[in-house]
Enzyme design. Structure first.
Site, PDB file in Angstrom:
ATOM      1  N   CYS A   1      -0.591  10.356   5.237  1.00 55.21           N
ATOM      2  CA  CYS A   1       0.521   9.653   5.905  1.00 55.21           C
ATOM      3  C   CYS A   1       0.395   9.752   7.416  1.00 55.21           C
ATOM      4  CB  CYS A   1       1.866  10.229   5.457  1.00 55.21           C
ATOM      5  SG  CYS A   1       2.099  10.144   3.685  1.00 55.21           S
TER       6      CYS A   1
ATOM      7  N   CYS B   1       0.829  -1.212   0.000  1.00 56.64           N
ATOM      8  CA  CYS B   1       0.000   0.000   0.000  1.00 56.64           C
ATOM      9  C   CYS B   1       0.857   1.253   0.000  1.00 56.64           C
ATOM     10  CB  CYS B   1      -0.898   0.047   1.236  1.00 56.64           C
ATOM     11  SG  CYS B   1      -1.961  -1.368   1.374  1.00 56.64           S
TER      12      CYS B   1
END
Lengths: 385, 326
Positions: free
Chosen positions: B130, B54
């Site tokens: 993130c 991912c």
């Protein structure tokens, strides 16, 4: 030390080309379409530049090499021109390309799909190539165009353009190639390759940015992308960018002159870097050396995210890429790595090094040292290694 | 799109100094072991979130004492600079907290803690996702420690994880402000302003809910609700003629004609029929009629009778009605 290893994104303008360009900014600034002397005195230099461009791809005098703003424009022009000339209101409705083309091709194909055009995207094989046989099998009676890049921008892998051109010729299908990453690195010959259209971009072979070209074989029509004047024989309107044409012409000449150097010295440096990279554990390089242009390495490093490595390299003054420069802010995995499909886990770990004739052994030694340090640091941080 | 957005490539320039520092020298990097836990009389929790495939993965180590307090924490991370810096800050925010409190730390808290100054985001919009991973791994660790499911820590369905905007908030804002576009939703809530995965399918990661669907469904709900309210008002006689749908207008006009106009005309052997009803651009409702019976060809059909019909309709329905014989 500053080391530039992102030459597939853009290149340094060759100082020799720059010298030739200089007078055409402030001294000989006339419009070559003007009737007066300010305009006409430029014709000789423009003509010589065209000769260099024609010679660089072995185009015949009867063919057209049209100056564009870049290869993206050239690629758009071919695909959209084909739509108007071969598809709209006619029986053909099919284009063949590959999964790993530059976004200038893929995105334009996606746009044409929204207009009802059917597009076949050929996958690449374990060598990261498409084959002429794949193209042969994909062609139908509805096929209007085959567009396959000459060399891939990320892996550097060279596609069998001459064989694909032969297939298209046999089948009577128009053939376009995006030769942006081939010119200046390997010989490019439009006659041998049987191409009908070929795109190139000046800044990829040490010419100026913002200028490119489109080769159109004699007898092939293409509806203009820009209308508005009689420039370039009415095929591409817009006042000629004289200094940049001069620069691109000279860059093309220098690139042809330097092909042996590219094949010998740049390849040597590339192989030296590639061998050093491969000495690390769980690192792969995509594409066999002998199948690639001499300057490119696409590597994947287990456990290290591409941008993190790029950060470390940049800190040390080394410019590389996570893939295509156009996609450097993209969050997606490297599309070529995904297309290869060999190891999905590695798709986010791709780093591209692309060399030029201006790189030195000292720079490559420095890069190897920093690369190895970064691998060690980032693998200590990594939760997946 | 704005002037600054036209020039790309400045991704790293938008990282705060704190992000850069923690990327270069993470302060809480490392591992904790069972030996560490034993030495400090604590329980070791190791939580993994994300995957290399991912593009982001993080491993969080906690040492939790008998009071549920996180007495030590470390991390390892596969990801970009933002992911590493976010993980490092996330660990710092966890330290010293009880597990039940640590689970309340959001990605927004992590991002804000990484800012150099309170008003400047620590990372560019597309990198906000993130910091979401840092938030998720805390939930994972807490779920392991408390023996619960990760979903138990979410009271609401989160549509935009970067900006922590819930489904109920988005629906409410659309309804309250009559929002019609995704851009309006983003302006009001910040949902969709960062990694953009929640806007429509095809982004960085697949989502359960997309703004385009929520907007379409909520607008449909609003329109259905408006129709219901409209019908209710008509039934109660509370809806002004000008706000009626064309069908409702037609019915109201028919009713008024039947009750107040037609009997008057029929007394003289005449009648009328409605040909069309149109809302004109100048704010009038134009009713096109055709005379029948004795009214057809009558001299007053274009004067007295016409004014009478128009007056009755204006009086009972709306002063902006015009009657036009054809």
């Amino acid at each position: 030390m500053r080391v530039y290893l992102d030459n597939n994104a853009t290149t340094m303008l060759d100082p020799k080309a720059f010298e030739l360009m200089k007078p055409y900014f402030c001294e000989q600034y006339g419009n070559p379409n003007s009737l007066h002397k300010f305009g006409t005195e430029i014709h000789k230099a423009i003509s010589e530049s065209f000769d260099k461009l024609y010679a660089g791809i072995n185009a015949k005098n009867e063919d057209d090499v049209i100056i564009t703003s870049c290869a993206t424009e050239s690629n758009n022009w071919v695909l959209k021109g084909i739509y108007f000339d071969e598809i709209l209101g006619k029986n053909k409705n099919h284009i063949i390309t590959t999964e790993v083309e530059h976004p200038a091709i893929r995105s334009t194909c996606a746009f044409l799909e929204s207009l009802g055009v059917e597009v076949t995207y050929l996958p690449i094989d374990e060598d990261a190539r498409v084959t002429a046989q794949q193209v042969r099998e994909a062609i139908t009676e509805k096929t209007a165009l085959v567009s396959v890049m000459w060399a891939n921008n990320e892996t550097g892998v060279i596609f069998p353009i001459e064989e694909i051109g032969q297939v298209c010729k046999e089948k009577g299908v128009l053939f376009h190639t995006d030769a942006v990453q081939a010119i200046g690195k390997i010989p490019v010959d439009v006659v041998k390759a049987n191409v009908d259209f070929l795109s190139f971009s000046g800044h990829k072979f040490h010419g100026p940015k913002g200028i490119g070209g489109l080769y159109i074989r004699k007898g092939v029509s293409l509806t203009p992308l820009f209308h508005g004047g009689e420039h370039m024989g009415g095929k591409r309107s817009g006042t000629l960018n004289v200094p940049y044409i001069i620069g691109m012409g000279e860059a093309m000449r220098l690139a042809q002159e330097g092909l042996d150097y590219e094949a010998r010295e740049v390849r040597h440096l590339r192989d030296y870097l590639e061998d050093a990279i491969l000495k690390n554990d769980e690192v792969i390089v995509v594409g066999k050396k002998e199948l690639k242009v001499p300057n490119t390495i696409l590597t994947s490093i287990r456990g290290i995210e591409g941008e993190a490595m790029l950060w470390d390299l940049n800190k040390a003054g080394i410019a590389a890429s996570t893939g295509s420069a156009c996609a450097s802010e993209d969050l997606e995995a490297n599309p070529v790595m995904s297309a290869i499909g060999a190891d999905k886990e590695l798709a986010h770990t791709a780093i591209r090094f692309s060399l030029s004739r201006f790189n030195t052994q000292e720079e490559i030694d420095y890069t190897i040292r920093i690369f190895n340090q970064s691998i060690q640091r980032l693998r200590e941080i990594s939760s997946t290694y | 799109m704005a002037k600054n957005d036209l020039l790309g490539g400045a991704l790293w320039d938008a990282y705060s100094n704190k992000v850069a520092q923690r990327m270069d020298n993470p302060t809480h990097l490392g591992v904790l072991t069972e030996e560490d836990a034993k030495a400090r009389n604590a329980k070791l929790i190791v939580a993994d979130y994300g995957a290399e495939s991912c593009g982001d993965a993080v491993r969080l180590y906690w040492l939790v004492d008998e009071e549920d307090t996180i007495i030590d924490a470390k991390f390892k991370s596969f990801g970009c600079g933002t992911a590493i810096a976010s993980s490092d800050m996330m660990v710092e925010l966890c330290l010293g907290k009880k597990v039940q409190d640590a689970v309340k730390i959001t990605n927004i808290d992590v991002e804000k803690a990484l800012r150099d100054d309170p008003d400047t985001p620590a990372v560019p919009g597309q990198k906000m996702h993130c910091s979401v991973m840092a938030y998720d791994v805390i939930k994972k660790a807490a779920s392991l420690y408390l023996g619960k499911d990760m979903a138990d820590f979410e009271d609401e369905i989160i549509v935009c994880e970067c900006a922590r905007v819930s489904l109920s908030t988005i629906k409410e804002v659309i309804k309250l402000n009559d929002l019609k576009t995704i851009e309006e939703i983003t302006n009001f809530t910040k949902a969709g302003a960062f990694c953009k995965s929640c806007i429509k399918p095809g982004g960085h990661e697949a989502r359960d809910y997309y703004l385009v669907d929520i907007l379409r469904e909520t607008r449909l709900e609003m329109e259905t609700e408006a129709l219901k309210q409209n019908a209710q008002k008509v039934q109660l006689g509370d809806l002004p003629f000008a706000e009626m749908t064309i069908v409702q207008k037609s019915k109201a006009i028919d009713k008024t004609i039947d009750e107040h106009i037609r009997p008057m005309l029929m007394m003289d052997g005449g009648d009328l029929e409605i040909i069309d009803i149109q809302d004109s651009q100048d704010g009038h409702t134009d009713i096109f009629i055709r005379y029948l019976g004795a009214c057809h060809g009558c001299a007053s059909a274009s004067t007295g009778t016409l004014y009478a019909i128009e007056n009755v309709l204006q009086e009972h329905l709306d002063s902006n009605i015009r009657v036009l014989p054809v």
